[in-house]
Write an enzyme that holds these catalytic residues in place. Structure first.
Site, short mmCIF file in Angstrom:
data_model
loop_
_atom_site.label_atom_id
_atom_site.label_comp_id
_atom_site.label_asym_id
_atom_site.label_seq_id
_atom_site.Cartn_x
_atom_site.Cartn_y
_atom_site.Cartn_z
N SER A 2 0.66 -1.55 0.06
CA SER A 2 -0.42 -0.43 0.93
C SER A 2 1.20 1.60 -0.20
CB SER A 2 -1.15 0.05 1.42
OG SER A 2 -0.36 -0.01 2.27
N LYS A 4 -6.68 3.50 8.08
CA LYS A 4 -6.08 4.70 7.94
C LYS A 4 -6.71 5.74 8.00
CE LYS A 4 -3.76 1.43 4.98
NZ LYS A 4 -3.58 1.06 3.55
#
Length: 375
Positions: A301, A344
């Site tokens: 990511s 996140k």
């Protein structure tokens, strides 16, 4: 659990033989369709008494548990109507055949607001009661709880938070017994004296990010967190026939190392198309580092973050100081969706970023946040 007999029971020829836990459960509840919770199934051991995970295969398989054979009873027992729920912290530690027989439901950790509500409604009153304190004797202010959650107890659950609250209550109770005080008001300034210095510091290492430094987002077992991708020149020595290189540090896993090499290729191709005269990435010896080297890091990511950091270094232009991004990058430069988006986003909010166009920015691939409303 390391003994198969815990599940299937002992044979009657042994002294002290007993039925397995499942037969005991049916006897205790007095029904054929109870709810059975198997906690921490990922920590099942394997020893000299057999492999319990193999016994669980027969137990959890709906095609087989209608004729479950307990060694003590030595007659088939119908467990097809029993509802089994298993919990685990790390799904990868569950054996693959056993995991195939389960329907996996991911549960995200508590956010700060949920921890605050749990602490105010349950943890603090329970700790006060156990220590014999009244609300007048101990006043734990919400600001102190918020600091306790943010700087001392960054975890997915509330077990560590409970320990800190109980520690505060014990110290206050000791002071009351000694006659030092009649009541205590615990605010932010009083926390270091009661529970020590903060374990976690502020997330932001840079107020203004220099060229080559970009903030990324990561997902861990304790929730989301922010991390910086730092790039710099490793050597300024000019060779006659220069050939660029890339060194990676920061306790990176194999997947993240591959992602960094892909990001370098994408950044080189981008510069070749947009800035043909810029050969910085082709001729320079680069060093890419992810701070907090003692913490293992892995996953794809950070691909778009690494690419942006390399381009920022090559062009000598810093990124926005209030910018965070996440997303896997392909070899052709496409950004792919990633997981852990909720955690996140919460990590961004913890660093006092406001996700709003024009002020602060969070870059996500569209398919990555189709279940969330970003405001």
């Amino acid at each position: 659990m390391t003994d198969v007999a815990e599940i299937k029971g002992h044979r009657r020829t042994y002294v002290g033989a007993m039925p397995g836990k499942l037969v005991q459960c049916l006897k205790k509840t007095g029904t054929e369709n109870p709810l059975v919770l198997i906690d921490e199934v990922d920590k099942i051991g394997k020893g000299v008494h057999g492999d319990p995970s193999s016994a669980l295969l027969e137990l959890l398989d709906p095609e087989q548990n209608a004729n479950f054979l307990d060694h003590y009873l030595d007659v088939p027992v119908d467990l097809s109507r029993v509802l089994f729920i298993c919990t685990a912290n790390v799904v990868e530690h569950i054996p693959e055949p056993l995991r195939d027989r389960m329907e996996l439901i991911d549960m995200s950790g508590y956010v700060a607001e949920e921890k605050m509500a749990i602490a105010q409604q349950y943890l603090v009153p329970t700790a006060r009661k156990n220590c014999g304190l009244s609300e007048q004797q101990l006043n734990l202010q919400p600001e102190a709880l918020a600091l306790l959650i943010k700087s001392y107890c960054r975890e997915s659950g509330v077990r560590n938070l409970q320990k800190h609250i109980e520690k505060i209550c014990r110290k206050v109770a000791y002071k009351l017994v000694q006659g030092e005080v009649e009541h205590v008001v615990v605010d932010e300034a009083a926390l270091p004296a009661l529970v020590g210095k903060p374990t976690f510091k502020h997330d932001r290492m840079y107020d203004l990010t220099p060229p080559g430094v970009i903030m990324g987002l990561a997902w861990t077992a304790m929730g989301g967190s922010t991390l910086y991708i730092e790039t710099a020149l490793r050597s300024t020595h000019q060779e006659e026939k220069p050939l660029g290189s890339l060194e990676l540090t920061g306790h990176l896993g194999d997947v993240m190392k591959e992602s960094a090499r892909i990001a370098l290729t994408v950044a080189r191709n981008f510069l070749a198309q947009r800035h043909p005269d810029n050969n910085f990435l082709n001729t320079s010896h680069l060093h890419l580092h992810v701070p907090e080297g003692a913490t293992p890091k892995d996953g794809p990511s950070a691909g778009c973050t690494i690419t942006t950091a390399l381009l920022s270094l090559a062009l000598g232009r810093p990124a926005r100081p209030q910018l965070a991004m996440t997303g896997e990058i392909s070899l052709t430069g496409r950004i792919l969706p990633v997981g852990g988006v909720k955690e996140k986003i919460i990590a961004v909010l913890k660093t006092k970023h406001r996700i709003r166009t024009g002020l602060d920015w969070l870059l996500l691939v569209k398919t990555g946040y189709n279940r969330f409303v970003v405001r």
